[in-house]
Design an enzyme around this catalytic site. Structure first.
Site, PDB file in Angstrom:
ATOM      1  N   THR A 160       0.804  -1.155   0.069  1.00  0.00           N
ATOM      2  CA  THR A 160       0.007   0.052   0.017  1.00  0.00           C
ATOM      3  C   THR A 160       0.847   1.170  -0.259  1.00  0.00           C
ATOM      4  OG1 THR A 160      -1.599  -1.188   1.192  1.00  0.00           O
ATOM      5  CG2 THR A 160      -1.648   1.118   1.217  1.00  0.00           C
ATOM      6  N   VAL A 161       1.644   1.345   0.927  1.00  0.00           N
ATOM      7  CA  VAL A 161       2.451   2.625   1.188  1.00  0.00           C
ATOM      8  C   VAL A 161       3.760   2.691  -0.049  1.00  0.00           C
ATOM      9  CG1 VAL A 161       3.998   4.141   2.787  1.00  0.00           C
ATOM     10  CG2 VAL A 161       2.121   2.481   3.758  1.00  0.00           C
ATOM     11  N   LYS A 169       6.378   1.853  12.654  1.00  0.00           N
ATOM     12  CA  LYS A 169       6.279   2.105  14.015  1.00  0.00           C
ATOM     13  C   LYS A 169       6.537   0.824  15.125  1.00  0.00           C
ATOM     14  CE  LYS A 169       2.074   1.475  12.268  1.00  0.00           C
ATOM     15  NZ  LYS A 169       1.373   1.699  11.220  1.00  0.00           N
ATOM     16  N   VAL A 223       3.847   7.879  12.691  1.00  0.00           N
ATOM     17  CA  VAL A 223       2.800   8.457  13.482  1.00  0.00           C
ATOM     18  C   VAL A 223       2.040   9.296  12.814  1.00  0.00           C
ATOM     19  CG1 VAL A 223       2.218   9.375  15.852  1.00  0.00           C
ATOM     20  CG2 VAL A 223       4.298   7.884  15.645  1.00  0.00           C
ATOM     21  N   GLY A 245      -7.503   0.355   2.978  1.00  0.00           N
ATOM     22  CA  GLY A 245      -5.687   0.151   2.923  1.00  0.00           C
ATOM     23  C   GLY A 245      -5.536   0.833   4.247  1.00  0.00           C
ATOM     24  N   GLU A 271      -3.835  -2.492   9.507  1.00  0.00           N
ATOM     25  CA  GLU A 271      -2.560  -3.141   9.593  1.00  0.00           C
ATOM     26  C   GLU A 271      -2.521  -4.758   8.876  1.00  0.00           C
ATOM     27  OE1 GLU A 271       0.528  -1.909  10.862  1.00  0.00           O
ATOM     28  OE2 GLU A 271      -0.807  -0.061  10.619  1.00  0.00           O
ATOM     29  N   ASP A 307      -1.207  -0.934  17.911  1.00  0.00           N
ATOM     30  CA  ASP A 307      -0.733   0.266  17.100  1.00  0.00           C
ATOM     31  C   ASP A 307      -0.518   1.579  17.617  1.00  0.00           C
ATOM     32  OD1 ASP A 307      -0.121   0.747  13.975  1.00  0.00           O
ATOM     33  OD2 ASP A 307      -1.567   2.232  14.565  1.00  0.00           O
ATOM     34  N   LYS A 348       2.764   3.942  18.640  1.00  0.00           N
ATOM     35  CA  LYS A 348       2.919   5.300  18.294  1.00  0.00           C
ATOM     36  C   LYS A 348       3.025   6.241  19.222  1.00  0.00           C
ATOM     37  CE  LYS A 348       0.163   4.558  14.171  1.00  0.00           C
ATOM     38  NZ  LYS A 348      -1.017   4.463  13.599  1.00  0.00           N
TER      39      LYS A 348
HETATM   40  P1  NAP Z   1       1.722  -3.869   2.958  1.00  0.00           P
HETATM   41  O1  NAP Z   1       0.456  -3.343   1.920  1.00  0.00           O
HETATM   42  O2  NAP Z   1       1.548  -5.098   3.801  1.00  0.00           O
HETATM   43  O3  NAP Z   1       3.051  -4.082   2.125  1.00  0.00           O
HETATM   44  C1  NAP Z   1       4.299  -4.901   2.403  1.00  0.00           C
HETATM   45  C2  NAP Z   1       5.183  -4.902   1.506  1.00  0.00           C
HETATM   46  O4  NAP Z   1       6.538  -5.333   1.932  1.00  0.00           O
HETATM   47  C3  NAP Z   1       4.868  -5.658   0.230  1.00  0.00           C
HETATM   48  O5  NAP Z   1       5.262  -5.226  -1.002  1.00  0.00           O
HETATM   49  C4  NAP Z   1       5.891  -7.116   0.487  1.00  0.00           C
HETATM   50  O6  NAP Z   1       6.145  -7.703  -0.446  1.00  0.00           O
HETATM   51  C5  NAP Z   1       6.793  -6.511   1.135  1.00  0.00           C
HETATM   52  N1  NAP Z   1       7.450  -7.228   2.211  1.00  0.00           N
HETATM   53  C6  NAP Z   1       7.058  -7.892   3.514  1.00  0.00           C
HETATM   54  N2  NAP Z   1       7.935  -8.313   4.275  1.00  0.00           N
HETATM   55  C7  NAP Z   1       8.894  -8.674   3.388  1.00  0.00           C
HETATM   56  C8  NAP Z   1      10.361  -9.404   3.304  1.00  0.00           C
HETATM   57  N3  NAP Z   1      10.552 -10.112   4.426  1.00  0.00           N
HETATM   58  N4  NAP Z   1      11.031  -9.172   2.447  1.00  0.00           N
HETATM   59  C9  NAP Z   1      10.837  -8.358   1.265  1.00  0.00           C
HETATM   60  N5  NAP Z   1       9.599  -7.783   1.185  1.00  0.00           N
HETATM   61  C10 NAP Z   1       8.670  -7.872   2.059  1.00  0.00           C
HETATM   62  O7  NAP Z   1       1.934  -3.046   4.194  1.00  0.00           O
HETATM   63  P2  NAP Z   1       1.918  -1.231   4.320  1.00  0.00           P
HETATM   64  O8  NAP Z   1       0.517  -1.127   4.480  1.00  0.00           O
HETATM   65  O9  NAP Z   1       2.299  -0.759   2.794  1.00  0.00           O
HETATM   66  O10 NAP Z   1       2.617  -0.903   5.301  1.00  0.00           O
HETATM   67  C11 NAP Z   1       3.925  -0.944   5.252  1.00  0.00           C
HETATM   68  C12 NAP Z   1       4.446   0.057   6.526  1.00  0.00           C
HETATM   69  O11 NAP Z   1       4.003   1.168   6.576  1.00  0.00           O
HETATM   70  C13 NAP Z   1       4.098  -0.705   7.675  1.00  0.00           C
HETATM   71  O12 NAP Z   1       5.298  -0.559   8.671  1.00  0.00           O
HETATM   72  C14 NAP Z   1       2.902   0.076   8.108  1.00  0.00           C
HETATM   73  O13 NAP Z   1       2.975  -0.337   9.645  1.00  0.00           O
HETATM   74  C15 NAP Z   1       3.283   1.475   7.862  1.00  0.00           C
HETATM   75  N6  NAP Z   1       2.051   2.423   7.898  1.00  0.00           N
HETATM   76  C16 NAP Z   1       0.923   1.961   6.831  1.00  0.00           C
HETATM   77  C17 NAP Z   1      -0.086   2.897   6.580  1.00  0.00           C
HETATM   78  C18 NAP Z   1      -1.196   2.720   5.978  1.00  0.00           C
HETATM   79  O14 NAP Z   1      -2.137   3.349   5.850  1.00  0.00           O
HETATM   80  N7  NAP Z   1      -1.157   1.471   5.458  1.00  0.00           N
HETATM   81  C19 NAP Z   1       0.281   4.057   7.380  1.00  0.00           C
HETATM   82  C20 NAP Z   1       1.311   4.347   8.104  1.00  0.00           C
HETATM   83  C21 NAP Z   1       2.268   3.481   8.319  1.00  0.00           C
HETATM   84  P3  NAP Z   1       5.063  -8.479  -1.471  1.00  0.00           P
HETATM   85  O15 NAP Z   1       4.178  -7.074  -1.961  1.00  0.00           O
HETATM   86  O16 NAP Z   1       5.849  -9.271  -2.427  1.00  0.00           O
HETATM   87  O17 NAP Z   1       4.072  -9.455  -0.553  1.00  0.00           O
HETATM   88  N1  HSE Z   2      -3.234   0.744  10.846  1.00  0.00           N
HETATM   89  C1  HSE Z   2      -2.704   2.120  10.984  1.00  0.00           C
HETATM   90  C2  HSE Z   2      -4.005   2.994  11.474  1.00  0.00           C
HETATM   91  C3  HSE Z   2      -2.250   2.547   9.656  1.00  0.00           C
HETATM   92  O1  HSE Z   2      -5.176   2.496  11.153  1.00  0.00           O
HETATM   93  O2  HSE Z   2      -3.768   4.213  12.017  1.00  0.00           O
HETATM   94  C4  HSE Z   2      -1.709   3.956  10.008  1.00  0.00           C
HETATM   95  O3  HSE Z   2      -0.369   3.948  11.026  1.00  0.00           O
END
Ligand code: NAP
Ligand code: HSE
Length: 432
Positions: free
Chosen positions: A15-16, A107, A134, A189, A192, A203, A207
């Site tokens: 997603t990110v 985080k 955060v 999206g 977590e 979570d 933070k």
């Molecule tokens: P996500 O959609 O699950 O994406 C994770 C990505 O990392 C995928 O592309 C996955 O590969 C890759 N990955 C995971 N483990 C791996 C490993 N061991 N080796 C290589 N690649 C690996 O997660 P996300 O929502 O983007 O979140 C990413 C980070 O941002 C997290 O720390 C989350 O807490 C933080 N965050 C997210 C949001 C939000 O709104 N989503 C907001 C703030 C912070 P594949 O695609 O091949 O599976």
């Molecule tokens: N799962 C987290 C939330 C993503 O809902 O706030 C942002 O850190």
């Protein structure tokens, strides 16, 4: 790659990560003008290169071996967007130790391994930037570390989980049930990979550990934070709270109190006029108090692809600028001293309590008597409804010490006239 280009290695294209690729492509020229160099993603680590992606990237950019990024000396900035503790901790450590600056939205890893990662960044004079960890797209880490550096900050309180705020908003508006609202947050999206981290409060706990560390310049880790999630919240409590003039939020609270640090996450009723009570849907807000500035609040979208990517790209721009000007690691990381954590039993706040009792004379007097014996005084008592000889009571206490309230509650639960303790929810009034 042209000479005036800084190479970035991306770890994660979910997603990110997908949002970061889009944003860097859309703003390529603007960023080049701002920095005087181009920023180019030269490798992207994923688990499964054959997986369909939301963003188009050249197949040759994808890698499954972390060494393709960590051991490539042309890559100056590593952007970790995989999530989780491992292997994120190891990859970030290896990148920092090799002299690369790191940007992360993770985080989980910072709330547990922050102290060792901050130390590594300082030791190797590189940046470890984590604005997106955060508050999603809200700039809050930089303002606390830099803009408010002239203050002694003593309170950070926020709505810092978008998923639970989205669910509570839907439940409060009447209508949507918990599971339907969670499914919608997942589809958007926000949640977590394991949404139990959102609804269970973990979570938000991660933070507030990060925020408390940077605001109070000490080390607070995830284990230091008292955590309760929103799974016990019911529409009945939200509605009764509204009648009493309160709004229910999942609050993350950190305070400096008498030389100790208080750090907790739990559902709490806020007076409807409190600025945080108006923060709805996926929005987050962080309320910060300092001795010079007074009250400030940072507000914006707390999760989601593009808001989070906005914070990540901001950090990439800063990391590249610092590399260009030789000013990495220009502000120290928390860790110089570790202040004691206040035990939860010593924390003081008001309580809302809903219980089902036998509808007979003297019941209220017995409950009030037990509270009185434990030094808990009642601010209000309302009998909500009576069905089949059972009455529903809603009580609000004055400010009490947590351990006194808990002791009284366990005695009350054992009274023969008390059928059930339905719910006990803290009330956060104005704190001085
Ligand atoms: P996500 O959609 O699950 O994406 C994770 C990505 O990392 C995928 O592309 C996955 O590969 C890759 N990955 C995971 N483990 C791996 C490993 N061991 N080796 C290589 N690649 C690996 O997660 P996300 O929502 O983007 O979140 C990413 C980070 O941002 C997290 O720390 C989350 O807490 C933080 N965050 C997210 C949001 C939000 O709104 N989503 C907001 C703030 C912070 P594949 O695609 O091949 O599976
Ligand atoms: N799962 C987290 C939330 C993503 O809902 O706030 C942002 O850190």
């Amino acid at each position: 790659m042209a000479e005036e280009t800084v190479a970035v290695g991306l770890m994660g294209l979910g997603t990110v990560g997908g949002g970061v690729v889009r944003l860097l492509a859309a703003n390529q020229e603007k960023i080049r003008q701002k920095l005087g160099v181009a920023v180019e993603i030269s490798k992207i680590l994923v688990r499964d290169p054959s997986k369909p992606r939301q963003v188009e990237v050249a197949r040759g950019l994808l890698a499954v071996d972390p060494a393709d990024i960590l051991e490539d000396d042309r890559i100056a900035v590593v952007v970790e967007l995989m999530g989780g503790l491992h292997p994120a901790r190891e990859y970030i450590s290896r990148a920092l130790a090799r002299g690369k600056s790191v940007v992360t939205a993770n985080k989980d890893v910072l709330a547990v391994y922050g102290p060792e990662l901050y130390a590594l960044a300082g030791e190797h004079r590189v940046d470890l930037l984590f604005e997106a960890s955060v508050g999603g797209g809200i700039p809050v880490i930089h303002p606390i570390r830099e803009g408010l550096a002239g203050n002694r900050l003593y309170e950070v309180m926020g709505v810092v989980n978008g998923t639970t705020n989205f669910i509570l908003t839907r439940m409060s508006a009447g209508g949507q049930d918990f599971h339907a609202a969670l499914a919608e947050a997942q589809a958007l999206g926000y949640a977590e990979a394991d949404p139990r981290a959102d609804v269970g409060g973990d979570d938000a706990a991660r933070k507030i550990a990060i925020l408390a560390s940077i605001a109070f310049d000490t080390i607070v880790t995830y284990d230091d934070v008292y955590v309760e999630g929103i799974t016990g919240v019911t529409p009945a409590d939200i509605a009764y709270g509204n009648e009493l003039g309160y709004t229910l939020k999942l609050l993350a609270i950190a305070r400096q109190v008498e030389g100790e640090v208080e750090a907790r996450v739990h559902p709490a009723f806020l007076p409807q006029g409190h600025p945080l009570a108006a923060v709805n849907d996926v929005f987050n807000a962080i309320f910060v108090r300092g001795d010079a500035v007074g009250q400030t609040m940072f507000y914006g979208p707390g999760a989601g692809q593009m808001p989070t990517a906005s914070a990540v790209v901001g950090d990439i721009v800063e990391a590249v600028a610092n590399i260009r000007h030789g000013s990495c690691s220009r502000i120290s990381y928390p860790g110089a001293d570790r202040r004691p954590i206040r035990p939860m039993g010593d924390v003081r706040c008001k309580y809302y309590l809903r219980l089902t009792v036998q509808d007979q004379p003297g019941v209220l007097a017995r409950i009030a008597g037990v509270f009185g014996d434990h030094g808990v005084s009642l601010a209000s008592v309302i009998q909500k409804k009576t069905v089949d000889g059972l009455a529903e009571l809603v009580l609000v206490t004055h400010e009490v010490k947590e351990e006194d309230f808990r002791r009284a509650l366990s005695v009350i639960a054992g009274l023969p006239v008390v059928r059930r303790i339905e719910n006990a929810i803290r009330v956060e009034e104005e704190w001085q």
